[in-house]
Design a protein around this motif. Structure first.
Motif, PDB file in Angstrom:
ATOM      1  N   CYS A  25      13.050  14.996  -4.183  1.00 45.85           N
ATOM      2  CA  CYS A  25      11.459  14.783  -3.589  1.00 45.85           C
ATOM      3  C   CYS A  25      11.664  15.692  -2.117  1.00 45.85           C
ATOM      4  O   CYS A  25      12.815  15.632  -1.462  1.00 45.85           O
ATOM      5  N   ALA A  26      10.542  16.117  -1.476  1.00 43.98           N
ATOM      6  CA  ALA A  26      10.325  16.995  -0.405  1.00 43.98           C
ATOM      7  C   ALA A  26      10.491  16.030   0.848  1.00 43.98           C
ATOM      8  O   ALA A  26      11.048  16.388   1.605  1.00 43.98           O
ATOM      9  N   THR A  27       9.810  14.755   0.645  1.00 48.21           N
ATOM     10  CA  THR A  27       9.629  13.965   1.787  1.00 48.21           C
ATOM     11  C   THR A  27       9.999  12.442   1.492  1.00 48.21           C
ATOM     12  O   THR A  27       9.996  11.988   0.193  1.00 48.21           O
ATOM     13  N   GLY A  28      10.026  11.399   2.373  1.00 47.24           N
ATOM     14  CA  GLY A  28      10.300  10.035   2.087  1.00 47.24           C
ATOM     15  C   GLY A  28       9.049   9.496   1.249  1.00 47.24           C
ATOM     16  O   GLY A  28       9.007   8.617   0.466  1.00 47.24           O
ATOM     17  N   THR A  29       7.626  10.127   1.843  1.00 45.36           N
ATOM     18  CA  THR A  29       6.464   9.466   1.275  1.00 45.36           C
ATOM     19  C   THR A  29       6.478   9.952  -0.148  1.00 45.36           C
ATOM     20  O   THR A  29       6.052   9.201  -0.881  1.00 45.36           O
ATOM     21  N   ASP A  30       6.896  11.241  -0.680  1.00 48.30           N
ATOM     22  CA  ASP A  30       7.043  11.676  -1.972  1.00 48.30           C
ATOM     23  C   ASP A  30       7.830  10.696  -2.939  1.00 48.30           C
ATOM     24  O   ASP A  30       7.643  10.531  -3.939  1.00 48.30           O
ATOM     25  N   LEU A  31       8.891  10.492  -2.310  1.00 51.07           N
ATOM     26  CA  LEU A  31       9.882   9.549  -2.829  1.00 51.07           C
ATOM     27  C   LEU A  31       9.422   8.091  -3.280  1.00 51.07           C
ATOM     28  O   LEU A  31       9.700   7.651  -4.276  1.00 51.07           O
ATOM     29  N   ILE A  32       8.459   7.482  -2.023  1.00 52.00           N
ATOM     30  CA  ILE A  32       8.029   6.164  -2.067  1.00 52.00           C
ATOM     31  C   ILE A  32       7.071   6.472  -3.337  1.00 52.00           C
ATOM     32  O   ILE A  32       6.937   5.401  -4.047  1.00 52.00           O
ATOM     33  N   THR A  33       6.118   7.030  -3.305  1.00 54.17           N
ATOM     34  CA  THR A  33       5.189   7.180  -4.323  1.00 54.17           C
ATOM     35  C   THR A  33       5.648   7.420  -5.923  1.00 54.17           C
ATOM     36  O   THR A  33       4.992   6.870  -6.794  1.00 54.17           O
ATOM     37  N   MET A  34       6.543   8.289  -5.843  1.00 56.09           N
ATOM     38  CA  MET A  34       7.151   8.247  -7.165  1.00 56.09           C
ATOM     39  C   MET A  34       7.754   7.166  -7.654  1.00 56.09           C
ATOM     40  O   MET A  34       7.816   6.683  -8.914  1.00 56.09           O
ATOM     41  N   ALA A  44       5.709  -7.931   2.986  1.00 58.08           N
ATOM     42  CA  ALA A  44       6.666  -7.668   4.044  1.00 58.08           C
ATOM     43  C   ALA A  44       8.008  -6.857   3.473  1.00 58.08           C
ATOM     44  O   ALA A  44       8.427  -6.069   4.030  1.00 58.08           O
ATOM     45  N   GLY A  45       8.561  -7.351   2.249  1.00 59.83           N
ATOM     46  CA  GLY A  45       9.442  -6.438   1.564  1.00 59.83           C
ATOM     47  C   GLY A  45       9.254  -5.212   1.236  1.00 59.83           C
ATOM     48  O   GLY A  45      10.086  -4.167   1.612  1.00 59.83           O
ATOM     49  N   ARG A  46       8.008  -4.865   0.981  1.00 62.33           N
ATOM     50  CA  ARG A  46       7.594  -3.537   0.564  1.00 62.33           C
ATOM     51  C   ARG A  46       7.551  -2.798   1.918  1.00 62.33           C
ATOM     52  O   ARG A  46       7.618  -1.683   1.762  1.00 62.33           O
ATOM     53  N   VAL A  47       6.999  -3.152   2.797  1.00 64.65           N
ATOM     54  CA  VAL A  47       6.881  -2.379   4.013  1.00 64.65           C
ATOM     55  C   VAL A  47       8.202  -2.108   4.688  1.00 64.65           C
ATOM     56  O   VAL A  47       8.690  -1.409   5.149  1.00 64.65           O
ATOM     57  N   MET A  48       9.076  -2.974   4.639  1.00 67.19           N
ATOM     58  CA  MET A  48      10.432  -2.862   5.380  1.00 67.19           C
ATOM     59  C   MET A  48      11.216  -1.871   4.366  1.00 67.19           C
ATOM     60  O   MET A  48      11.967  -0.951   4.956  1.00 67.19           O
ATOM     61  N   LEU A  49      11.331  -1.963   3.158  1.00 71.52           N
ATOM     62  CA  LEU A  49      11.900  -1.127   2.097  1.00 71.52           C
ATOM     63  C   LEU A  49      11.360   0.300   2.180  1.00 71.52           C
ATOM     64  O   LEU A  49      12.122   1.339   2.227  1.00 71.52           O
ATOM     65  N   ALA A  50      10.077   0.573   2.214  1.00 69.57           N
ATOM     66  CA  ALA A  50       9.484   1.745   2.418  1.00 69.57           C
ATOM     67  C   ALA A  50       9.832   2.431   3.582  1.00 69.57           C
ATOM     68  O   ALA A  50      10.324   3.669   3.733  1.00 69.57           O
ATOM     69  N   ALA A  51       9.840   1.657   4.790  1.00 72.37           N
ATOM     70  CA  ALA A  51      10.360   2.230   5.781  1.00 72.37           C
ATOM     71  C   ALA A  51      11.655   2.691   6.070  1.00 72.37           C
ATOM     72  O   ALA A  51      12.232   3.672   6.629  1.00 72.37           O
ATOM     73  N   ASP A  52      12.380   1.902   5.475  1.00 67.79           N
ATOM     74  CA  ASP A  52      14.008   2.234   5.375  1.00 67.79           C
ATOM     75  C   ASP A  52      14.146   3.457   4.383  1.00 67.79           C
ATOM     76  O   ASP A  52      15.167   4.530   4.876  1.00 67.79           O
ATOM     77  N   VAL A  53      13.435   3.643   3.455  1.00 62.85           N
ATOM     78  CA  VAL A  53      13.415   4.589   2.495  1.00 62.85           C
ATOM     79  C   VAL A  53      13.049   5.921   3.170  1.00 62.85           C
ATOM     80  O   VAL A  53      13.635   7.208   3.317  1.00 62.85           O
ATOM     81  N   ASP A  54      12.028   5.841   3.962  1.00 67.98           N
ATOM     82  CA  ASP A  54      11.545   7.086   4.756  1.00 67.98           C
ATOM     83  C   ASP A  54      12.700   7.431   6.005  1.00 67.98           C
ATOM     84  O   ASP A  54      12.796   8.372   6.092  1.00 67.98           O
ATOM     85  N   ALA A  55      13.322   6.443   6.630  1.00 68.89           N
ATOM     86  CA  ALA A  55      14.143   6.737   7.805  1.00 68.89           C
ATOM     87  C   ALA A  55      15.338   7.604   6.975  1.00 68.89           C
ATOM     88  O   ALA A  55      15.913   8.389   7.627  1.00 68.89           O
TER      89      ALA A  55
END
Length: 505
Positions: free
Chosen positions: A90-99, A62-73
């Motif tokens: 990073c180009a996108t939020g997804t790129d930053l999350i994966t890094m 649940a924490g990973r989901v909330m934090l990932a969504a916040d980073v993307d937003a």
């Protein structure tokens, strides 16, 4: 492993970053995992530990989901003056999350999609609640997992916007109650209220709610543009298998389930016999009637009590063999269209020396993957072969018109004698049977009624390894069971056509 009390004192303040608190929790879990020796736990302790670890995992997810969504937003340039991702290169939020997390882009997007619908958002100074607040609460308190939450959120998001919000809210509450095992106004007094269903069953309940709220969208009428159509195809050959690709409509799934359940059902099993003998025809018939009555009464689920010792195949393997039998029967059916004037058949090519030596492989027309030599030998046993001699340059020098296969008349006579597969307890349909040489053709066995028996594909495929032995004595088929079955070492009469006895088989 000795049990010692574990304590963790966390005193977060305005000066203590949340990340530092999480680092303390992580350090504690590292210590626990370092000492965890599951093989030393008792049965109750290992199950309790599994449940507790899953609870921790749900909270972490649940924490990973909330934090990932916040980073993307925060990385969305449409809603933010400055993109968090770009400030970190990073180009996108997804790129930053994966890094940061080292997960795949697919997993990062999965977390973002779920988090976007279950997190609190801040828009122009206003705080907006999650789109699915009940799912969000269940996620944050660890009573529901990400997989079940994803099923609920994805299913409800597909509903049309014109539905009453109160109906969608009721569906959300009801689905979360089913996933968590809580009793609510939506399920109080209903069967299974208070029982927590696994995520796989939640998927089915989502479909039920969608069908209730939007029946036209869930099951569109035939002829409409959006009507689903069954499709089927093959993927690329890999790991010895061709993956199947496609999907079937509920109607076709129902038809297929009917066929599968018929041949997987409990009433297709043989009556338990005393050690050293097989059941009589009367005992078998009585047992089948009793089992069918239990199925009709709901006491037995078809296929649930397969005798695994007699048939070690998985449910998927059994369904595949049933499908094979359906196609084989269709190929032999006189109403099946011909191709070039001949019935559909499988043409397999094999080198003569490889076939006699039992080495090498065979090749089927239209299939790029090879067939094992044992499969080729079984196909020759059942369907015969035709010898072709080639010159070194590929020229056909000789075409032998002699084939080693059972003629249609011989097949009819063998099936009239055996009534189907000769292995006791096997009730595979007679028209699915393959003809088997008791004395193999490559050992000089003749192709005639007195050297042929009927076997279903499964028993024909495993006859050399299963331990079953077959012989014909004065034209009658006898079998000897494998030693591991504990039925003694006697030769016993095999299955025969039910018309051979007064009361039927």
């Amino acid at each position: 492993m000795e049990s010692e009390p574990v304590s963790l004192i966390i005193t977060p303040t305005t000066d203590t970053p949340v990340a530092a608190v999480m680092a303390q929790v992580q350090a504690l879990l590292v210590d626990v995992m370092a000492e965890l020796q599951t093989h030393l736990l008792s049965d109750d302790d290992v199950l309790g530990s599994l449940s507790a670890m899953e609870g921790i995992g749900r909270l972490v997810d649940a924490g990973r989901v909330m934090l990932a969504a916040d980073v993307d937003a925060r990385s969305d340039t449409r809603t933010q003056n400055e993109s968090l991702a770009r400030t970190r290169g990073c180009a996108t939020g997804t790129d930053l999350i994966t890094m940061v997390t080292r997960v795949s882009a697919r997993e990062a997007k999965r977390r973002v999609r779920l988090g976007a619908k279950t997190r609190i958002t801040q828009v122009v100074g206003a705080t907006l609640p999650p789109r699915y607040p009940v799912v969000a609460d269940a996620l944050t308190n660890g009573t529901i997992g990400v997989d079940a939450a994803e099923q609920i959120v994805t299913g409800l998001s597909d509903l049309p916007s014109f539905l009453a919000p109160t109906d969608v809210d009721a569906a959300e509450r009801g689905l979360v109650a089913s996933a968590t095992g809580t009793v609510t106004a939506e399920n109080e007094g209903l069967p299974n209220a208070g029982f927590a269903f696994p995520a796989d069953l939640i998927r089915g309940q989502v479909l039920q709610w969608k069908a209730l709220l939007d029946p036209d969208g869930t099951a569109p009428a035939e002829g409409t543009v959006m009507a689903a159509r069954s499709t089927f195809g093959f993927g690329q050959f890999r790991d010895g298998l061709y993956p199947l690709r496609g999907g079937v409509t509920p109607e076709l799934r129902g038809v297929m389930n009917g066929i599968f359940d018929t041949y997987l059902s409990a009433h297709s099993q043989p009556v338990p016999a005393e050690p050293g003998r097989f059941p009589t025809a009367e005992e078998q018939a009585t047992h089948e009637a009793e089992e069918q009555a239990r199925i009709d009464a709901g006491e037995v689920i078809p296929g649930a009590d397969q005798l695994e010792a007699l048939d070690p195949r998985t449910g998927g393997e059994k369904r595949a063999d049933i499908l094979r039998g359906v196609f084989a029967a269709a190929a032999r059916d006189k109403n099946t269209p011909t191709m070039g004037g001949a019935a559909p058949l499988v043409m397999v090519h094999v080198n003569a020396k490889d076939l006699l030596d039992g080495t090498g492989v065979g090749w089927a027309d239209g299939v790029e993957a090879p067939l094992s030599i044992s499969t080729v030998q079984r196909l020759v046993c059942a369907g015969g072969m035709q010898k072709i001699v080639f010159a070194a340059n590929g020229e056909v020098l000789q075409l032998d018109m002699t084939t080693r296969f059972f003629t249609r008349v011989q097949r009819r006579a063998i099936l009239a004698r055996d009534g189907g597969c000769v292995i006791p307890g096997c009730l595979s349909p007679p028209n699915w049977a393959e003809m088997h040489h008791v004395i193999p053709w490559y050992r000089g066995g003749p192709t005639n009624v007195n050297n042929g028996v009927a076997l279903c594909w499964y028993h024909h495929h495993t006859i050399d390894t299963s331990g079953w032995l077959i012989q014909l004595v004065d034209g009658a088929v006898h079998v000897k069971a494998p030693p591991w079955m504990g039925l003694g070492g006697d030769w016993l009469p095999a299955n025969q056509h039910r018309a051979h006895t007064a009361l039927g088989r």
